[in-house]
Design an enzyme around this catalytic site. Sequence first.
Site, PDB file in Angstrom:
ATOM      1  N   HIS A  63     -44.567   4.081  -4.961  1.00 48.31           N
ATOM      2  CA  HIS A  63     -44.983   4.147  -6.507  1.00 48.31           C
ATOM      3  C   HIS A  63     -43.848   4.314  -7.202  1.00 48.31           C
ATOM      4  O   HIS A  63     -43.951   3.874  -8.425  1.00 48.31           O
ATOM      5  CB  HIS A  63     -45.912   5.285  -6.512  1.00 48.31           C
ATOM      6  CG  HIS A  63     -47.063   5.030  -5.914  1.00 48.31           C
ATOM      7  ND1 HIS A  63     -48.478   5.619  -6.289  1.00 48.31           N
ATOM      8  CD2 HIS A  63     -47.554   4.204  -4.822  1.00 48.31           C
ATOM      9  CE1 HIS A  63     -49.491   5.160  -5.453  1.00 48.31           C
ATOM     10  NE2 HIS A  63     -49.015   4.276  -4.713  1.00 48.31           N
ATOM     11  N   ASN A  91     -51.982   7.134  -9.243  1.00 45.11           N
ATOM     12  CA  ASN A  91     -51.341   8.592  -9.140  1.00 45.11           C
ATOM     13  C   ASN A  91     -52.171   9.989  -9.229  1.00 45.11           C
ATOM     14  O   ASN A  91     -51.909  10.810  -8.812  1.00 45.11           O
ATOM     15  CB  ASN A  91     -49.988   8.701 -10.017  1.00 45.11           C
ATOM     16  CG  ASN A  91     -49.087   7.433  -9.665  1.00 45.11           C
ATOM     17  OD1 ASN A  91     -49.102   6.984  -8.293  1.00 45.11           O
ATOM     18  ND2 ASN A  91     -48.273   7.178 -10.504  1.00 45.11           N
ATOM     19  N   HIS A 190     -49.112   3.264   6.255  1.00 38.87           N
ATOM     20  CA  HIS A 190     -50.545   3.740   6.402  1.00 38.87           C
ATOM     21  C   HIS A 190     -50.660   4.262   7.713  1.00 38.87           C
ATOM     22  O   HIS A 190     -51.871   4.648   8.191  1.00 38.87           O
ATOM     23  CB  HIS A 190     -51.846   2.807   6.081  1.00 38.87           C
ATOM     24  CG  HIS A 190     -51.436   2.551   4.259  1.00 38.87           C
ATOM     25  ND1 HIS A 190     -52.428   2.077   3.741  1.00 38.87           N
ATOM     26  CD2 HIS A 190     -50.865   3.504   3.436  1.00 38.87           C
ATOM     27  CE1 HIS A 190     -52.155   1.780   2.474  1.00 38.87           C
ATOM     28  NE2 HIS A 190     -51.197   2.798   2.339  1.00 38.87           N
TER      29      HIS A 190
HETATM   30  C1  HEM Z   1     -50.953  -2.841   0.395  1.00 41.02           C
HETATM   31  C2  HEM Z   1     -50.644  -2.235  -0.669  1.00 41.02           C
HETATM   32  C3  HEM Z   1     -51.223  -0.853  -0.900  1.00 41.02           C
HETATM   33  C4  HEM Z   1     -52.330  -0.352  -1.206  1.00 41.02           C
HETATM   34  C5  HEM Z   1     -53.639  -0.991  -1.924  1.00 41.02           C
HETATM   35  C6  HEM Z   1     -52.319   1.059  -0.840  1.00 41.02           C
HETATM   36  C7  HEM Z   1     -53.174   1.988  -1.479  1.00 41.02           C
HETATM   37  C8  HEM Z   1     -53.182   3.329  -1.001  1.00 41.02           C
HETATM   38  C9  HEM Z   1     -54.274   4.292  -1.039  1.00 41.02           C
HETATM   39  C10 HEM Z   1     -55.614   4.049  -2.111  1.00 41.02           C
HETATM   40  C11 HEM Z   1     -53.995   5.409  -0.713  1.00 41.02           C
HETATM   41  C12 HEM Z   1     -54.828   6.626  -0.730  1.00 41.02           C
HETATM   42  C13 HEM Z   1     -54.522   7.573  -2.261  1.00 41.02           C
HETATM   43  C14 HEM Z   1     -55.474   8.715  -2.213  1.00 41.02           C
HETATM   44  O1  HEM Z   1     -56.812   8.428  -1.758  1.00 41.02           O
HETATM   45  O2  HEM Z   1     -55.499   9.749  -2.831  1.00 41.02           O
HETATM   46  C15 HEM Z   1     -52.563   5.391  -0.236  1.00 41.02           C
HETATM   47  C16 HEM Z   1     -51.990   6.460   0.454  1.00 41.02           C
HETATM   48  C17 HEM Z   1     -50.788   6.315   1.021  1.00 41.02           C
HETATM   49  N1  HEM Z   1     -50.121   5.076   1.148  1.00 41.02           N
HETATM   50 FE1  HEM Z   1     -50.419   3.268   0.438  1.00 41.02          FE
HETATM   51  N2  HEM Z   1     -50.931   1.223  -0.287  1.00 41.02           N
HETATM   52  C18 HEM Z   1     -50.161   0.242  -0.261  1.00 41.02           C
HETATM   53  C19 HEM Z   1     -49.034   0.112   0.410  1.00 41.02           C
HETATM   54  C20 HEM Z   1     -48.262   1.037   0.570  1.00 41.02           C
HETATM   55  C21 HEM Z   1     -46.826   1.241   1.038  1.00 41.02           C
HETATM   56  C22 HEM Z   1     -46.096  -0.067   0.843  1.00 41.02           C
HETATM   57  C23 HEM Z   1     -46.372   2.401   1.356  1.00 41.02           C
HETATM   58  C24 HEM Z   1     -45.043   2.828   1.874  1.00 41.02           C
HETATM   59  C25 HEM Z   1     -44.059   2.102   2.238  1.00 41.02           C
HETATM   60  C26 HEM Z   1     -47.628   3.149   1.329  1.00 41.02           C
HETATM   61  C27 HEM Z   1     -47.623   4.523   1.764  1.00 41.02           C
HETATM   62  C28 HEM Z   1     -48.961   5.174   1.657  1.00 41.02           C
HETATM   63  C29 HEM Z   1     -48.728   6.644   2.229  1.00 41.02           C
HETATM   64  C30 HEM Z   1     -47.918   7.183   3.067  1.00 41.02           C
HETATM   65  C31 HEM Z   1     -50.088   7.090   1.974  1.00 41.02           C
HETATM   66  C32 HEM Z   1     -50.737   8.513   2.295  1.00 41.02           C
HETATM   67  C33 HEM Z   1     -50.106   9.387   1.370  1.00 41.02           C
HETATM   68  C34 HEM Z   1     -50.655  10.884   1.562  1.00 41.02           C
HETATM   69  O3  HEM Z   1     -51.336  11.288   2.785  1.00 41.02           O
HETATM   70  O4  HEM Z   1     -50.263  11.791   0.649  1.00 41.02           O
HETATM   71  N3  HEM Z   1     -48.667   2.481   0.752  1.00 41.02           N
HETATM   72  N4  HEM Z   1     -52.305   4.019  -0.249  1.00 41.02           N
END
Ligand code: HEM
Length: 314
Positions: A63, A91, A190
């Site tokens: 982010h 965020n 993810h």
């Molecule tokens: C394809 C595009 C992406 C979308 C639409 C997306 C969207 C999201 C969303 C909605 C969440 C959950 C947030 C919540 O409910 O609080 C999430 C969690 C997460 N995302 Fe993505 N994401 C994307 C790509 C990525 C990328 C490129 C990375 C890192 C290289 C990443 C790493 C993570 C991680 C590690 C979590 C879990 C965080 C936690 O448990 O605290 N995401 N993402």
Amino acid sequence: MASVSYFFIAVVFIFGCCSNAQLSPNFYASTCPNLETIVRRAMTEAVIKELRIGASILRLFFHDCFVNGCDASILLDDTPTFTGEKNALPNQNSARGFEVIDTIKTRVEAACSSTVSCADILALAARDGVVLLGGPNWTVPLGRRDARTASQSDANTQIPAPFSDIATLTANFASKGLDAEDMTVLVGAHTVGYAQCANFRSHIYNDTNINPIFANFRKIGCPASGGDSNLAPFDATPVTFDNDYYKTLVGHRGLLHSDQEFFNNGPQDSLVTTYSRDNVAWRSDFAGSMVKMGNISPLTGTQGEIRRNCRFQN
Ligand code: HEM
Ligand SMILES: *[C@@H]1O[C@H](CO)[C@@H](O)[C@H](O)[C@H]1NC(C)=O
Ligand SMILES: *[C@@H]1O[C@H](CO)[C@@H](O)[C@H](O)[C@H]1NC(C)=O
């Protein structure tokens, strides 16, 4: 004259967008030789305390980089006179791990004051989080500097949304200099972490490209109304950095609408299938694409500043 300006255009074309040759793994070798040890120790402590934090810090780095480059803009607190990115929609009540970055920064300042940027600390911490959860290791190019500004509106528009389709996501990553392959590799992040019900409710209640048994199972923890912040893991092993995530996609058990877009009779199906079968290939590609993501428009040289406190500009 004409050839001079063509040369200029070529230089801007090659170096202008997203990579910066000035980052170097040895950037702090003489000015802060223990930097990587300090970061790794603090991240080890943090992950032992809470395994999920490795995922949360990785997401912070993503982010940060997607909003005007990897410049620690996401770390700036809102103040009465400053609006930062922490309360942007993607965020707010979601981005986490800021206290861990504070702890690392305090220790790094004690060892080498006003030397190491918050942007570089975040890049190293994200790498260590991945390694500590069993993922690949890579060398982190360093030398980023910290932004004096942040943009809540850019955070709202430039961070990909979980409701987007594959074409929108692909265009979003392309605008950051990351091609479709990088995107499909990176979304494999993810494999760790959790999402809140509000972000996957419409997918489990209304989408058709989802395994109905999985959808019903997820509805137990995510009612049709209420429970917006209830958590569900992205895959069955949310604190292990493995290729299970891609297996869930092939099984139509992607948690977010955006996740399942990567396996939807679409352009990314074949790479998802490959990674679902080949953890080794994915790990190696993930490391490479993380370096690429970390190169998005860094501030270097005399640009920006080295923040003393990651939450505030100097
Ligand atoms: C394809 C595009 C992406 C979308 C639409 C997306 C969207 C999201 C969303 C909605 C969440 C959950 C947030 C919540 O409910 O609080 C999430 C969690 C997460 N995302 Fe993505 N994401 C994307 C790509 C990525 C990328 C490129 C990375 C890192 C290289 C990443 C790493 C993570 C991680 C590690 C979590 C879990 C965080 C936690 O448990 O605290 N995401 N993402
Ligand atoms: C990861 O790679 C870095 C830089 O190449 C190296 O210094 C570090 O020891 C490695 N970490 C682990 C846990 O292997
Ligand atoms: C599902 O779609 C219907 C019809 O468009 C809509 O009324 C409803 O609010 C949606 N439900 C969820 C959980 O998104």
